[in-house]
Design a protein around this motif. Structure first.
Motif, PDB file in Angstrom:
ATOM      1  N   VAL A  10       5.442  -1.527  10.624  1.00 41.65           N
ATOM      2  CA  VAL A  10       4.314  -0.807  11.204  1.00 41.65           C
ATOM      3  C   VAL A  10       3.936  -1.406  12.547  1.00 41.65           C
ATOM      4  CG1 VAL A  10       1.870  -0.269  10.910  1.00 41.65           C
ATOM      5  CG2 VAL A  10       3.435  -0.056   8.974  1.00 41.65           C
ATOM      6  N   THR A  11       3.918  -2.743  12.603  1.00 42.91           N
ATOM      7  CA  THR A  11       3.608  -3.422  13.848  1.00 42.91           C
ATOM      8  C   THR A  11       4.853  -4.133  14.333  1.00 42.91           C
ATOM      9  OG1 THR A  11       1.316  -3.722  13.199  1.00 42.91           O
ATOM     10  CG2 THR A  11       2.129  -5.117  14.973  1.00 42.91           C
ATOM     11  N   ALA A  12       5.239  -3.861  15.573  1.00 40.58           N
ATOM     12  CA  ALA A  12       6.498  -4.393  16.086  1.00 40.58           C
ATOM     13  C   ALA A  12       6.440  -5.905  16.186  1.00 40.58           C
ATOM     14  CB  ALA A  12       6.801  -3.795  17.455  1.00 40.58           C
ATOM     15  N   ALA A  13       7.506  -6.553  15.793  1.00 40.68           N
ATOM     16  CA  ALA A  13       7.636  -7.995  15.927  1.00 40.68           C
ATOM     17  C   ALA A  13       8.625  -8.294  17.036  1.00 40.68           C
ATOM     18  CB  ALA A  13       8.116  -8.607  14.609  1.00 40.68           C
ATOM     19  N   ALA A  14       8.653  -9.560  17.461  1.00 39.90           N
ATOM     20  CA  ALA A  14       9.529  -9.935  18.570  1.00 39.90           C
ATOM     21  C   ALA A  14      10.985  -9.635  18.261  1.00 39.90           C
ATOM     22  CB  ALA A  14       9.355 -11.420  18.871  1.00 39.90           C
ATOM     23  N   ALA A  15      11.353  -9.764  17.000  1.00 41.98           N
ATOM     24  CA  ALA A  15      12.742  -9.521  16.628  1.00 41.98           C
ATOM     25  C   ALA A  15      13.042  -8.050  16.391  1.00 41.98           C
ATOM     26  CB  ALA A  15      13.073 -10.310  15.363  1.00 41.98           C
ATOM     27  N   ASP A  16      12.040  -7.215  16.449  1.00 40.73           N
ATOM     28  CA  ASP A  16      12.223  -5.793  16.195  1.00 40.73           C
ATOM     29  C   ASP A  16      11.386  -4.995  17.191  1.00 40.73           C
ATOM     30  OD1 ASP A  16      13.019  -3.432  14.988  1.00 40.73           O
ATOM     31  OD2 ASP A  16      11.264  -3.406  13.694  1.00 40.73           O
ATOM     32  N   PRO A  17      11.788  -5.011  18.474  1.00 35.18           N
ATOM     33  CA  PRO A  17      10.943  -4.395  19.501  1.00 35.18           C
ATOM     34  C   PRO A  17      10.810  -2.890  19.369  1.00 35.18           C
ATOM     35  CG  PRO A  17      13.074  -5.026  20.409  1.00 35.18           C
ATOM     36  CD  PRO A  17      13.010  -5.584  19.027  1.00 35.18           C
ATOM     37  N   SER A  18      11.859  -2.199  18.931  1.00 37.70           N
ATOM     38  CA  SER A  18      11.807  -0.739  18.812  1.00 37.70           C
ATOM     39  C   SER A  18      13.117  -0.273  18.209  1.00 37.70           C
ATOM     40  CB  SER A  18      11.601  -0.074  20.181  1.00 37.70           C
ATOM     41  OG  SER A  18      12.747  -0.257  20.984  1.00 37.70           O
ATOM     42  N   ARG A  28       6.573  10.951  10.526  1.00 38.35           N
ATOM     43  CA  ARG A  28       5.213  11.500  10.558  1.00 38.35           C
ATOM     44  C   ARG A  28       4.315  10.518   9.836  1.00 38.35           C
ATOM     45  NH1 ARG A  28       3.261  16.689   7.175  1.00 38.35           N
ATOM     46  NH2 ARG A  28       4.095  15.286   5.588  1.00 38.35           N
ATOM     47  N   TYR A  29       3.275  10.066  10.538  1.00 42.68           N
ATOM     48  CA  TYR A  29       2.383   9.049   9.996  1.00 42.68           C
ATOM     49  C   TYR A  29       0.953   9.579   9.886  1.00 42.68           C
ATOM     50  CZ  TYR A  29       5.686   5.122  10.536  1.00 42.68           C
ATOM     51  OH  TYR A  29       6.752   4.261  10.435  1.00 42.68           O
ATOM     52  N   ASP A  30       0.242   9.047   8.922  1.00 41.31           N
ATOM     53  CA  ASP A  30      -1.213   9.229   8.804  1.00 41.31           C
ATOM     54  C   ASP A  30      -1.773   7.827   8.673  1.00 41.31           C
ATOM     55  OD1 ASP A  30      -3.820   9.841   8.310  1.00 41.31           O
ATOM     56  OD2 ASP A  30      -3.421  11.293   6.717  1.00 41.31           O
ATOM     57  N   GLN A  31      -2.238   7.272   9.800  1.00 44.84           N
ATOM     58  CA  GLN A  31      -2.604   5.865   9.833  1.00 44.84           C
ATOM     59  C   GLN A  31      -4.114   5.673   9.908  1.00 44.84           C
ATOM     60  OE1 GLN A  31      -0.595   3.592   9.179  1.00 44.84           O
ATOM     61  NE2 GLN A  31       1.420   4.520   9.548  1.00 44.84           N
ATOM     62  N   PRO A  32      -4.631   4.663   9.194  1.00 43.14           N
ATOM     63  CA  PRO A  32      -6.071   4.402   9.164  1.00 43.14           C
ATOM     64  C   PRO A  32      -6.511   3.568  10.363  1.00 43.14           C
ATOM     65  CG  PRO A  32      -4.948   2.856   7.750  1.00 43.14           C
ATOM     66  CD  PRO A  32      -3.889   3.768   8.297  1.00 43.14           C
ATOM     67  N   PRO A  33      -7.821   3.358  10.522  1.00 46.20           N
ATOM     68  CA  PRO A  33      -8.304   2.463  11.586  1.00 46.20           C
ATOM     69  C   PRO A  33      -7.671   1.084  11.447  1.00 46.20           C
ATOM     70  CG  PRO A  33     -10.126   3.675  10.611  1.00 46.20           C
ATOM     71  CD  PRO A  33      -8.924   3.971   9.763  1.00 46.20           C
ATOM     72  N   PHE A  50       3.227  13.400  18.960  1.00 49.71           N
ATOM     73  CA  PHE A  50       2.394  14.601  18.964  1.00 49.71           C
ATOM     74  C   PHE A  50       1.328  14.425  17.895  1.00 49.71           C
ATOM     75  CE2 PHE A  50       1.265  18.945  17.655  1.00 49.71           C
ATOM     76  CZ  PHE A  50       0.890  19.465  18.888  1.00 49.71           C
ATOM     77  N   THR A  51       0.075  14.426  18.317  1.00 52.77           N
ATOM     78  CA  THR A  51      -1.026  14.134  17.404  1.00 52.77           C
ATOM     79  C   THR A  51      -1.464  15.402  16.684  1.00 52.77           C
ATOM     80  OG1 THR A  51      -1.773  12.325  18.822  1.00 52.77           O
ATOM     81  CG2 THR A  51      -3.359  13.189  17.228  1.00 52.77           C
ATOM     82  N   LEU A  52      -1.543  15.304  15.362  1.00 54.83           N
ATOM     83  CA  LEU A  52      -1.961  16.429  14.525  1.00 54.83           C
ATOM     84  C   LEU A  52      -3.451  16.381  14.223  1.00 54.83           C
ATOM     85  CD1 LEU A  52       0.998  16.154  12.005  1.00 54.83           C
ATOM     86  CD2 LEU A  52       0.765  17.876  13.803  1.00 54.83           C
ATOM     87  N   GLY A  53      -4.004  15.192  14.109  1.00 56.46           N
ATOM     88  CA  GLY A  53      -5.421  15.041  13.799  1.00 56.46           C
ATOM     89  C   GLY A  53      -5.866  13.625  14.080  1.00 56.46           C
ATOM     90  N   ALA A  89     -12.341   6.506  15.348  1.00 56.89           N
ATOM     91  CA  ALA A  89     -11.593   7.602  14.714  1.00 56.89           C
ATOM     92  C   ALA A  89     -11.296   7.225  13.265  1.00 56.89           C
ATOM     93  CB  ALA A  89     -10.297   7.879  15.461  1.00 56.89           C
ATOM     94  N   GLY A  90     -11.433   8.173  12.359  1.00 57.53           N
ATOM     95  CA  GLY A  90     -11.162   7.886  10.961  1.00 57.53           C
ATOM     96  C   GLY A  90      -9.716   7.561  10.700  1.00 57.53           C
ATOM     97  N   SER A  91      -8.823   8.199  11.436  1.00 58.13           N
ATOM     98  CA  SER A  91      -7.391   7.972  11.275  1.00 58.13           C
ATOM     99  C   SER A  91      -6.687   8.682  12.414  1.00 58.13           C
ATOM    100  CB  SER A  91      -6.890   8.526   9.934  1.00 58.13           C
ATOM    101  OG  SER A  91      -7.029   9.933   9.912  1.00 58.13           O
ATOM    102  N   ARG A  92      -5.388   8.583  12.418  1.00 56.38           N
ATOM    103  CA  ARG A  92      -4.584   9.360  13.359  1.00 56.38           C
ATOM    104  C   ARG A  92      -3.357   9.863  12.635  1.00 56.38           C
ATOM    105  NH1 ARG A  92      -0.508   7.656  18.077  1.00 56.38           N
ATOM    106  NH2 ARG A  92      -0.237   9.683  19.042  1.00 56.38           N
TER     107      ARG A  92
END
Length: 304
Positions: A10-18, A28-33, A50-53, A89-92
């Protein structure tokens, strides 16, 4: 080959930039604050979201963009970037894709450039959201292989799906679906968000040079001050002023040196240093080429 969302960081680390630039990776993600990804070294691939909500904040270098429902934001590779759920924002909920962009896409996105490498296409008309959503779902199906059908609206859909298109047919089909997304979002009959005024950025660079011509300015440092890449900055500066940034800097330093020679009793060596020249010999040679006389003769009144 499908990859479950829980198997990707979920959060990129130095060994896994992208994800790497070759395959097409879609999810497709529904992520909280509190959710966020920070890549200090940037990404090797382009990223499309592309943001859905909900709402998110995205940055590319020093530039920023806010992403709400119906916004397409694109990040080019090679520059530090970060994205988070927006404060409050409640989520994205959003679609995302990592891939190697097709060359034509940058021309379609150019009117929506926030800075070099950050494109924000706002408020895609609601009538297009269904087609864009379907195109992303088709990317998931195509990433798994061309044999799968596009999901129908009444088909149960897996939450937060992620898929990786490795093979050539799957990758090309997925890119075709993403190309439809870019065309629908950027090619509609809407007024783009104005990009930062190129003239204003060039004027800002000229002001920085004029304020302190003796400072150790470079094309890179001036470009960073106006949030442009060095190549883009040099192109805009030359286009707007008819001279390169380094030529403009040299002329400003020569004007500054001339004023010091006229108004002070500083030695030629100190005038050279105060005007940003690396050595008195280099300063004297450049000054003579410009004014027709050496600095000492100019101070005595010749060549004015």
């Amino acid at each position: 080959m499908p990859v479950p969302a829980e198997d990707l960081p979920v959060t990129a680390a130095a060994a896994d930039p992208s994800p790497p630039p070759g395959p097409v990776v879609t999810g497709r993600y529904d992520q909280p604050p509190g959710y966020g990804v920070n890549r200090p070294r940037g990404s090797d691939s382009w990223q499309f979201t592309f943001t859905l909500g909900g709402s998110g904040l995205l940055s590319q270098g020093a530039a920023r963009a806010r992403a709400g429902a119906g916004d397409l934001v694109v990040l080019a590779p090679g520059t530090a970037h970060r994205y988070t759920v927006a404060p409050g924002a409640g989520s994205r909920r959003f679609w995302w894709t990592h891939c190697r962009a097709r060359p034509a896409w940058t021309a379609w996105l150019a009117p929506y450039a926030v800075s070099d490498g950050l494109y924000a296409v706002p408020s895609v008309p609601g009538v297009l959201h269904g087609r864009i959503d379907a195109a992303f779902f088709r990317m998931l199906a195509d990433a798994r292989g061309p044999a799968e059908d596009t999901p129908r609206e009444d088909t149960p859909r897996e939450p937060d799906p992620v898929a990786v298109a490795h093979g050539s047919p799957a990758r090309e089909l997925a890119l075709c679906a993403l190309e439809e997304v870019v065309l629908l979002a950027a090619g509609g009959p809407r007024t783009p968000v104005p990009a930062p005024d190129a003239d204003a950025r060039v004027r800002r660079a000229e002001e920085l040079i004029a304020a302190d011509p003796g400072a150790p300015h470079t094309v890179r440092s001036l470009a960073e001050s106006v949030v442009l890449s060095p190549s883009r900055f040099a192109h805009l500066f030359t286009l707007r002023t008819g001279r390169s940034p380094m030529r403009a800097l040299r002329e400003a330093r020569l004007r500054h040196a001339a004023r010091l020679l006229e108004a002070t009793d500083l030695t030629v060596e100190r005038v050279a240093a105060a005007s940003g020249f690396s050595s008195p010999c280099h300063f004297s040679r450049v000054f003579r080429e410009h004014h027709g006389v050496p600095p000492g003769a100019y101070r005595a009144g010749e060549g004015r």
